[in-house]
Design a protein around this motif. Sequence first.
Motif, PDB file in Angstrom:
ATOM      1  N   ARG A  63       0.850  -1.184   0.000  1.00 26.18           N
ATOM      2  CA  ARG A  63       0.000   0.000   0.000  1.00 26.18           C
ATOM      3  C   ARG A  63       0.888   1.238   0.000  1.00 26.18           C
ATOM      4  O   ARG A  63       1.935   1.251   0.647  1.00 26.18           O
ATOM      5  N   ASN A 118       4.157 -11.344  -3.361  1.00 23.84           N
ATOM      6  CA  ASN A 118       4.160 -11.225  -4.826  1.00 23.84           C
ATOM      7  C   ASN A 118       5.545 -10.851  -5.337  1.00 23.84           C
ATOM      8  O   ASN A 118       6.197  -9.961  -4.800  1.00 23.84           O
ATOM      9  N   SER A 120       7.493  -9.785  -8.930  1.00 29.82           N
ATOM     10  CA  SER A 120       7.344  -9.433 -10.347  1.00 29.82           C
ATOM     11  C   SER A 120       8.372 -10.157 -11.197  1.00 29.82           C
ATOM     12  O   SER A 120       9.471 -10.450 -10.741  1.00 29.82           O
ATOM     13  N   ASP A 179       0.150 -16.965  -9.871  1.00 31.57           N
ATOM     14  CA  ASP A 179      -0.911 -16.013  -9.566  1.00 31.57           C
ATOM     15  C   ASP A 179      -1.729 -15.735 -10.835  1.00 31.57           C
ATOM     16  O   ASP A 179      -1.215 -15.912 -11.941  1.00 31.57           O
ATOM     17  N   ASP A 180      -2.960 -15.318 -10.653  1.00 34.61           N
ATOM     18  CA  ASP A 180      -3.812 -14.900 -11.784  1.00 34.61           C
ATOM     19  C   ASP A 180      -3.861 -15.979 -12.863  1.00 34.61           C
ATOM     20  O   ASP A 180      -3.890 -15.668 -14.053  1.00 34.61           O
ATOM     21  N   GLU A 239     -16.203 -13.219  -3.730  1.00 38.55           N
ATOM     22  CA  GLU A 239     -17.015 -12.105  -3.211  1.00 38.55           C
ATOM     23  C   GLU A 239     -18.382 -12.555  -2.733  1.00 38.55           C
ATOM     24  O   GLU A 239     -19.121 -11.767  -2.142  1.00 38.55           O
ATOM     25  N   PHE A 258     -12.821 -10.866  -0.840  1.00 37.45           N
ATOM     26  CA  PHE A 258     -13.502  -9.904   0.031  1.00 37.45           C
ATOM     27  C   PHE A 258     -14.586 -10.561   0.876  1.00 37.45           C
ATOM     28  O   PHE A 258     -14.853 -10.124   1.991  1.00 37.45           O
TER      29      PHE A 258
END
Length: 282
Positions: A63, A118, A120, A179-180, A239, A258
């Motif tokens: 963040r 994570n 990169s 990931d993803d 969600e 979430f």
Amino acid sequence: YLSKENGKNNYQYYRVHNNRLARKLKLENGLRRALEKQLFTLHYQPQINLASGEIVGMEALIRWMDPELGVVTPGEFIPIAEETGLIVPIGKWVLHTACHQYKQWREAGLPEIRLAVNISVRQFQDKQLVSTIQSVLEEFDMNPGHLELEITESIMQNLDQSLVILTALKKIGVKLSIDDFGTGYSSLFLLDKLPIDHIKIDRTFIEEITFNANTEAIVRTIIDMGRHLKFQLIGEGIEHERQIHFLQEHQCTIGQGFFISPPLSSEKAGELLSRKQPFVQV
Ligand code: C2E
Ligand code: MG
Ligand code: MG
Ligand code: MG
């Protein structure tokens, strides 16, 4: 008439383009400043065992709250950090901070879950990546098996180099996850060649559960394939409860999203970890 219109469009193009360039420069300078002044923080999002409801992992998410720029999302600044190479020092800060936090949780007697960080693709070009990870593990006396590195499918583009690094990381004993999954350049052929432990099913698939039978078939297929190849499956971006039910029914073992919990400050994440009961009733 035509040329006048064209002139206007060109003008607009340059204005938009210049604005974007100005924003990018601002963020690039901001990132350097933020690194120096330690303006980054980490939040942690719980991952639960979908059968028991217990927390089995936390994903560290960066963040950035800048006094001049306000909140800038990782979606906006991570690509710029990658382009400029700033992701290398930022990534080191993330690893260091997350593993430090993990040590504090451990010393407070909290359960030893997995810590996901994570990484990169750009960090794979850093010759020191493996030694950085090794020294962070040593500094915080962390069991390598408790650290999970989340990478994306794009590492397959530079396969030879990636394989060398992934193999070295496996040798240290850290866990690796993709990931993803399903949104990038995965080759199903390569999936079996990489030393991967976990697959995170991208939230664009999870989103369509109960709305799109074709997407559901894809999710079921990913789960089945993962089970055969001995990967652990993580559903991300949950969600709604119905998505949990679908994933449970098809034996996806871990969930994140979430509906379970948003990313939390380290204090709040620590509080959750200290609860004795299963985190979510599943
Ligand atoms: P990611 O690794 O796939 O992380 C999951 C993202 O989805 C996070 O966004 C998280 O807040 C969000 N998310 C979690 N559950 C839900 C949900 O139920 N619905 C929706 N709509 N979103 C959900 P965030 O924190 O904004 O991060 C975005 C991306 O930025 C991350 O995607 C990751 O690729 C990158 N990123 C974040 N932190 C770091 C970092 O420390 N290092 C690197 N290299 N990349 C990072
Ligand atoms: Mg991730
Ligand atoms: Mg993801
Ligand atoms: Mg992502």
